[in-house]
Enzyme design. Structure first.
Site, PDB file in Angstrom:
ATOM      1  N   ASP A  51      26.974  39.534  52.999  1.00  0.00           N
ATOM      2  CA  ASP A  51      27.076  38.787  51.740  1.00  0.00           C
ATOM      3  C   ASP A  51      26.298  39.537  50.660  1.00  0.00           C
ATOM      4  O   ASP A  51      25.413  40.342  50.968  1.00  0.00           O
ATOM      5  CB  ASP A  51      26.446  37.393  51.892  1.00  0.00           C
ATOM      6  CG  ASP A  51      27.370  36.413  52.614  1.00  0.00           C
ATOM      7  OD1 ASP A  51      28.540  36.742  52.837  1.00  0.00           O
ATOM      8  OD2 ASP A  51      26.897  35.306  52.935  1.00  0.00           O
ATOM      9  N   ARG A  75      34.971  42.444  50.300  1.00  0.00           N
ATOM     10  CA  ARG A  75      35.281  41.103  49.791  1.00  0.00           C
ATOM     11  C   ARG A  75      34.914  41.085  48.308  1.00  0.00           C
ATOM     12  O   ARG A  75      33.764  41.332  47.948  1.00  0.00           O
ATOM     13  CB  ARG A  75      34.451  40.062  50.535  1.00  0.00           C
ATOM     14  CG  ARG A  75      34.555  38.668  49.918  1.00  0.00           C
ATOM     15  CD  ARG A  75      33.479  37.741  50.450  1.00  0.00           C
ATOM     16  NE  ARG A  75      33.551  37.613  51.890  1.00  0.00           N
ATOM     17  CZ  ARG A  75      32.526  37.172  52.638  1.00  0.00           C
ATOM     18  NH1 ARG A  75      31.377  36.866  52.082  1.00  0.00           N
ATOM     19  NH2 ARG A  75      32.655  37.063  53.935  1.00  0.00           N
TER      20      ARG A  75
HETATM   21  C1  LIG Z   1      34.843  33.643  51.105  1.00  0.00           C
HETATM   22  C2  LIG Z   1      33.874  33.656  49.961  1.00  0.00           C
HETATM   23  C3  LIG Z   1      32.682  34.332  50.094  1.00  0.00           C
HETATM   24  C4  LIG Z   1      31.788  34.403  49.029  1.00  0.00           C
HETATM   25  N1  LIG Z   1      30.675  35.187  49.141  1.00  0.00           N
HETATM   26  C5  LIG Z   1      29.872  35.342  48.063  1.00  0.00           C
HETATM   27  C6  LIG Z   1      28.787  36.258  48.065  1.00  0.00           C
HETATM   28  O1  LIG Z   1      28.525  36.940  49.057  1.00  0.00           O
HETATM   29  N2  LIG Z   1      28.034  36.375  46.943  1.00  0.00           N
HETATM   30  C7  LIG Z   1      28.301  35.644  45.803  1.00  0.00           C
HETATM   31  O2  LIG Z   1      27.609  35.821  44.799  1.00  0.00           O
HETATM   32  N3  LIG Z   1      29.317  34.746  45.781  1.00  0.00           N
HETATM   33  C8  LIG Z   1      30.096  34.577  46.869  1.00  0.00           C
HETATM   34  N4  LIG Z   1      31.139  33.685  46.811  1.00  0.00           N
HETATM   35  C9  LIG Z   1      31.220  32.703  45.696  1.00  0.00           C
HETATM   36  C10 LIG Z   1      31.977  33.258  44.509  1.00  0.00           C
HETATM   37  O3  LIG Z   1      31.231  34.284  43.895  1.00  0.00           O
HETATM   38  C11 LIG Z   1      32.268  32.170  43.473  1.00  0.00           C
HETATM   39  O4  LIG Z   1      31.065  31.616  43.013  1.00  0.00           O
HETATM   40  C12 LIG Z   1      33.156  31.038  43.976  1.00  0.00           C
HETATM   41  O5  LIG Z   1      34.140  31.513  44.849  1.00  0.00           O
HETATM   42  C13 LIG Z   1      33.869  30.332  42.805  1.00  0.00           C
HETATM   43  O6  LIG Z   1      34.688  31.253  42.120  1.00  0.00           O
HETATM   44  P1  LIG Z   1      36.308  31.211  42.172  1.00  0.00           P
HETATM   45  O7  LIG Z   1      36.776  32.611  42.260  1.00  0.00           O
HETATM   46  O8  LIG Z   1      36.755  30.331  43.247  1.00  0.00           O
HETATM   47  O9  LIG Z   1      36.769  30.727  40.749  1.00  0.00           O
HETATM   48  P2  LIG Z   1      36.366  29.488  39.836  1.00  0.00           P
HETATM   49  O10 LIG Z   1      36.893  29.841  38.491  1.00  0.00           O
HETATM   50  O11 LIG Z   1      34.927  29.137  39.975  1.00  0.00           O
HETATM   51  O12 LIG Z   1      37.209  28.304  40.467  1.00  0.00           O
HETATM   52  C14 LIG Z   1      38.620  28.249  40.438  1.00  0.00           C
HETATM   53  C15 LIG Z   1      39.076  26.895  40.959  1.00  0.00           C
HETATM   54  O13 LIG Z   1      38.680  26.744  42.319  1.00  0.00           O
HETATM   55  C16 LIG Z   1      38.245  25.414  42.590  1.00  0.00           C
HETATM   56  N5  LIG Z   1      36.789  25.440  42.918  1.00  0.00           N
HETATM   57  C17 LIG Z   1      35.958  26.492  42.784  1.00  0.00           C
HETATM   58  N6  LIG Z   1      34.717  26.185  43.231  1.00  0.00           N
HETATM   59  C18 LIG Z   1      34.775  24.900  43.637  1.00  0.00           C
HETATM   60  C19 LIG Z   1      33.824  23.996  44.206  1.00  0.00           C
HETATM   61  N7  LIG Z   1      32.561  24.379  44.430  1.00  0.00           N
HETATM   62  N8  LIG Z   1      34.218  22.736  44.515  1.00  0.00           N
HETATM   63  C20 LIG Z   1      35.502  22.361  44.316  1.00  0.00           C
HETATM   64  N9  LIG Z   1      36.455  23.167  43.780  1.00  0.00           N
HETATM   65  C21 LIG Z   1      36.098  24.409  43.446  1.00  0.00           C
HETATM   66  C22 LIG Z   1      38.534  24.647  41.335  1.00  0.00           C
HETATM   67  O14 LIG Z   1      39.834  24.135  41.424  1.00  0.00           O
HETATM   68  C23 LIG Z   1      38.448  25.705  40.254  1.00  0.00           C
HETATM   69  O15 LIG Z   1      39.150  25.362  39.101  1.00  0.00           O
HETATM   70  C24 LIG Z   1      32.072  33.670  47.843  1.00  0.00           C
HETATM   71  C25 LIG Z   1      33.269  32.973  47.713  1.00  0.00           C
HETATM   72  C26 LIG Z   1      34.168  32.961  48.738  1.00  0.00           C
HETATM   73  C27 LIG Z   1      35.474  32.238  48.557  1.00  0.00           C
END
Ligand SMILES: Cc1cc2nc3c(=O)[nH]c(=O)nc-3n(C[C@H](O)[C@H](O)[C@H](O)COP(=O)(O)OP(=O)(O)OC[C@H]3O[C@@H](n4cnc5c(N)ncnc54)[C@H](O)[C@@H]3O)c2cc1C
Length: 311
Positions: free
Chosen positions: A137, A187
């Site tokens: 991560d 990722r």
């Molecule tokens: C498999 C995976 C591993 C990750 N690993 C890391 C990491 O190592 N380091 C790091 O900094 N970040 C990590 N993240 C988190 C990532 O950086 C984002 O903060 C998170 O994925 C939200 O961004 P998004 O791309 O989904 O888009 P966003 O624009 O935040 O969300 C798009 C849509 O997704 C849905 N959604 C998003 N979040 C939520 C929520 N919490 N509850 C309900 N609905 C939601 C909503 O419908 C929203 O409109 C990871 C995410 C994933 C999926």
């Protein structure tokens, strides 16, 4: 504004103890974390595997302050990998693990990086024995160089170790170019920490544009891109890029978090895509939960109501 408050709260010890002991917390936590015990993790992985999904398991914990704590996290990973392997879940990498280096010692002063590398190496050995992979991560920007160094060291012996890159950092397009080579598992996510304008894009639209530039680099490369996003537009663009670069479900995958857009996870898998669900488990759920709430302020009212309820 609310996002910043929540991200600040994710590092507050006082608030942490209040939230952890509030009567209604468990109810909210259960949406994002299937449980605290390895058996809970196993059950969630088995259930998701049955739905045609692959998984990556995260033993919750970060900012480890004692070497013994770092060793305990390492041992927890080794144990859960053995359990998963015995249950026949790790074959072909169907269930892998995600590791935060700060949980295995990265923040332990001068020797932190070395301690984290050795503990991560032990986890990689256990993953190799189980026939699966490990993804590191990515945490806040002060750790990026160190995490990429540990990645390079681990990949000498375990070339399948994956890394996470965060599209909100200015540097990430360059890091994608460096990590787009054959065998490289990356990722790509938007990024979950509070970062200053000196290192990171601040507006959602700038982060999204950066994400698409970074993903274009990874999809055009020789590696294995892992599209970690719940954003419907990003998922559509990823699909179009995969077609343009003649990628198949065997050479890229989609990733989402446990409990977020589960219908979309199943829809993509039903369309023949490889989909991996990030499954966190363990007692240390506080920081993880706060970052999830920061991404989705709409959940905060529900969270506050639950905190003061008896449920
Ligand atoms: C498999 C995976 C591993 C990750 N690993 C890391 C990491 O190592 N380091 C790091 O900094 N970040 C990590 N993240 C988190 C990532 O950086 C984002 O903060 C998170 O994925 C939200 O961004 P998004 O791309 O989904 O888009 P966003 O624009 O935040 O969300 C798009 C849509 O997704 C849905 N959604 C998003 N979040 C939520 C929520 N919490 N509850 C309900 N609905 C939601 C909503 O419908 C929203 O409109 C990871 C995410 C994933 C999926």
């Amino acid at each position: 504004m609310l996002r910043e408050v929540l991200l600040h709260a994710s590092r507050s010890a006082g608030l942490r103890s209040f939230v952890e002991t509030a009567p209604g917390s468990r109810q909210v936590v259960r949406r994002y974390v299937p449980g605290t015990r390895p058996e809970d993790a196993l059950r969630a992985c088995r259930d998701l595997t049955g739905q045609g999904l692959t998984t990556t398991l995260d033993h919750l914990g970060e900012d480890t302050t004692e070497p013994e704590q770092a060793r305990a996290v390492r041992d927890a990973y080794v144990t859960v990998l053995r359990l998963l392997s015995d249950a026949g879940l790790t074959q072909g990498g169907r269930v892998e693990v995600s590791v935060k280096l700060s949980a295995v010692g990265q923040a332990l002063g001068e020797d932190g990086e070395k301690i984290a590398l050795e503990n991560a190496r032990a986890i990689c050995e256990a993953a190799a024995a189980a026939g699966t992979t490990v993804t590191l991560d990515m945490e806040d920007h002060t750790t990026t160089d160190s995490t990429l160094f540990v990645l390079r060291e681990l990949r000498r012996d375990f070339p399948w170790v994956g890394a996470v890159l965060q599209a909100y950092l200015y540097r990430t397009e360059g890091d994608c170019k460096d990590l787009a080579g054959e065998g490289s598992r990356v990722r790509l996510c938007k990024g979950a920490y509070k970062e200053p304008p000196s290192v990171a894009y601040q507006s959602a639209s700038d982060v999204d544009r950066s994400y698409v530039r970074c993903l274009s680099v990874l999809m055009a490369g020789q590696g294995y891109p892992m599209v970690a996003s719940h954003d419907p537009r990003i998922i559509d663009i990823a699909g179009a890029l995969a077609v343009r670069h003649r990628r198949t479900p065997a050479d890229h995958e989609y990733q989402m978090l446990y409990g977020i857009r589960p219908d979309e996870q199943r829809r993509l898998a039903g369309d023949g895509e490889t989909v991996r669900v990030y499954v966190p488990y363990g007692e240390e759920w506080y920081g993880y939960l706060m970052r999830r709430l920061a991404e989705r302020p709409a959940n905060v009212a529900f969270f506050l109501r639950s905190l003061v309820s008896r449920g």
